[in-house]
Design an enzyme around this catalytic site. Structure first.
Site, PDB file in Angstrom:
ATOM      1  CG  LEU A  40      -1.424   7.293   1.952  1.00  0.00           C
ATOM      2  CD1 LEU A  40      -2.097   8.083   0.832  1.00  0.00           C
ATOM      3  CD2 LEU A  40      -2.448   6.933   3.033  1.00  0.00           C
ATOM      4  CB  THR A  41       3.733   7.145   3.761  1.00  0.00           C
ATOM      5  OG1 THR A  41       2.719   6.741   4.677  1.00  0.00           O
ATOM      6  CG2 THR A  41       4.700   8.081   4.461  1.00  0.00           C
ATOM      7  CD  GLU A  42       3.364  11.432  -2.176  1.00  0.00           C
ATOM      8  OE1 GLU A  42       2.654  10.943  -3.068  1.00  0.00           O
ATOM      9  OE2 GLU A  42       3.608  12.660  -2.088  1.00  0.00           O
ATOM     10  CG  PHE A  71      -1.891   1.091   1.342  1.00  0.00           C
ATOM     11  CD1 PHE A  71      -2.980   1.158   0.488  1.00  0.00           C
ATOM     12  CD2 PHE A  71      -1.766   2.055   2.336  1.00  0.00           C
ATOM     13  CE1 PHE A  71      -3.924   2.170   0.615  1.00  0.00           C
ATOM     14  CE2 PHE A  71      -2.699   3.064   2.471  1.00  0.00           C
ATOM     15  CZ  PHE A  71      -3.789   3.130   1.605  1.00  0.00           C
ATOM     16  CD  GLU A 125      -2.410  -0.076   8.971  1.00  0.00           C
ATOM     17  OE1 GLU A 125      -3.635   0.019   9.124  1.00  0.00           O
ATOM     18  OE2 GLU A 125      -1.851  -1.141   8.670  1.00  0.00           O
ATOM     19  CB  THR A 156       0.720   9.556  14.588  1.00  0.00           C
ATOM     20  OG1 THR A 156      -0.143  10.693  14.355  1.00  0.00           O
ATOM     21  CG2 THR A 156       1.822   9.536  13.533  1.00  0.00           C
TER      22      THR A 156
END
Length: 380
Positions: A124-126, A122, A361, A363
């Protein structure tokens, strides 16, 4: 439909025994090698663990949310690296496809995801978009029958093992409404994977950067319509947070059992540690908080299975359970004393492992914001 009670009880018993007899003896090896043995991965495939949440028609076990969290509770009895092997297939790596995929997309991918032939991830985070998920900068520009993806993702679980990524990329205006979701096979030209990061804990579960350099993704691989990516991501995270909360409770239960066993055996001043009231207080606090976390997880899962919205409940479960296991781990180290700081006992490893649960997922601070927002929306 859910498994019949007898089959599900057999599954739980099998997972419990597998965790205790097969996985726990390998924890130190996984920590040292930073890799889950390939024979373990194959055993997990054969047990059906990669397909826990995928419907039976696609080769999975089709567990309800209530059943899934009970399995996750059992998986918490060992290092979370083992669960991460198939965790993205069960949760965030597959659920966008399950929730928003077309029949053709599901038929193409879900059977191989359920079998473990395909590992999912997955993305999503950048570098500039973690908790602020709506500020995704990776771009997907329509070019005929393809979208051209450019950008990078950060801290992506199982990226170095993945055959398929669910990628959130910007197709339109700034903010949440401009984000779309795509299924991106790992073998497309221009997709690169960085080296696994050195981490504080959870060795054996790898996270890497993912780079998109003019990657041509077929338009048929878009999940849903343009602009629906953020909504899909949030729905995926609701389910993922509940699963993670259950794992946190399982680890807390393991830590309490280890601490109680040690406190009964270890003597100071001529009596077992368990006889000292201040040690008993730490055990009591840990047990009470863990029971509360378990009840919260089970209730949220029940609501999910009834079709109720669970954004608030999933956030509350993840927030409370992840904070709880952190406190339980800290107390376990204290009860073990010097031994809790030594690698041979495994307590310090779990202490490091559980720290991540308060971060990924969403903080704890993001969960607080979600809980407050949803409570205000519902009028208290």
């Amino acid at each position: 439909m859910p498994l019949d009670a007898e089959s599900f009880d057999l599954l739980l018993t099998t997972v419990r025994r597998y965790v205790t007899e097969r996985l726990r003896p390998l924890e130190a090896r996984v920590e040292q090698d930073d890799e889950v043995p390939t024979d373990i991965v194959q055993e997990m495939r054969e047990m059906g663990l990669f397909g826990l949440s995928i419907r039976e028609e696609y080769g999975g076990l089709g567990l309800t949310m209530g059943e899934e969290v009970r399995v996750a509770l059992e998986l918490g009895g060992t290092t979370p690296a083992f669960r991460s092997v198939f965790g993205t297939n069960v949760g965030i790596g597959s659920q966008g496809l399950v929730m928003a995929g077309s029949d053709a997309q599901k038929a193409q991918w879900l059977p191989r995801i359920a079998s473990g032939e395909v590992i999912t991830s997955f993305a999503l985070t950048e570098p500039g978009a973690g908790s602020d998920s709506a500020s995704v900068q990776t771009r997907a520009v329509r070019d005929g029958d393809v979208y051209r993806l450019n950008g990078s993702k950060r801290f992506i679980t199982n990226a170095d093992k993945a055959s398929l990524f669910t990628v959130m990329a910007r197709t339109g205006e700034p903010g949440a409404k401009g984000v779309s979701a795509f299924l991106v096979p790992a073998d497309l030209p221009g997709l690169g994977i960085g080296r696994p990061e050195k981490k504080m804990g959870q060795q054996g579960a790898h996270v890497c950067d993912v780079i998109f350099d003019d990657v041509a993704v077929p338009a048929a691989n878009r999940l849903g319509e343009e602009g629906e990516g953020f909504r899909i991501a949030m729905q995926v995270l609701d389910r993922g947070r509940l699963h993670i909360a259950a794992v946190c409770v399982g680890i807390a239960e393991r830590l309490i059992a280890d601490a109680v066993g040690y406190a009964k055996e270890r003597k100071q001043f001529g009596q077992p540690l368990a006889d000292f009231q201040l040690v008993q207080a730490m055990i009591a606090d840990s047990k009470t908080e863990t029971l509360a976390a378990r009840a919260l997880v089970i209730e949220a899962a029940r609501l999910k299975d009834e079709g109720a919205p669970i954004t608030l409940e999933a956030a509350a479960a993840k927030y409370f359970a992840s904070e709880t296991v952190g406190r339980v781990a800290d107390r376990a180290v204290q009860i073990f004393g010097g031994a809790g700081y030594i690698a041979d006992y495994g307590i310090e490893r779990l202490y490091r492992d559980v720290r991540l649960f308060r971060i990924y997922e969403g903080t704890s601070q993001v969960q607080q914001l979600v809980i407050a927002r949803e409570t205000l929306k519902r009028g208290g």
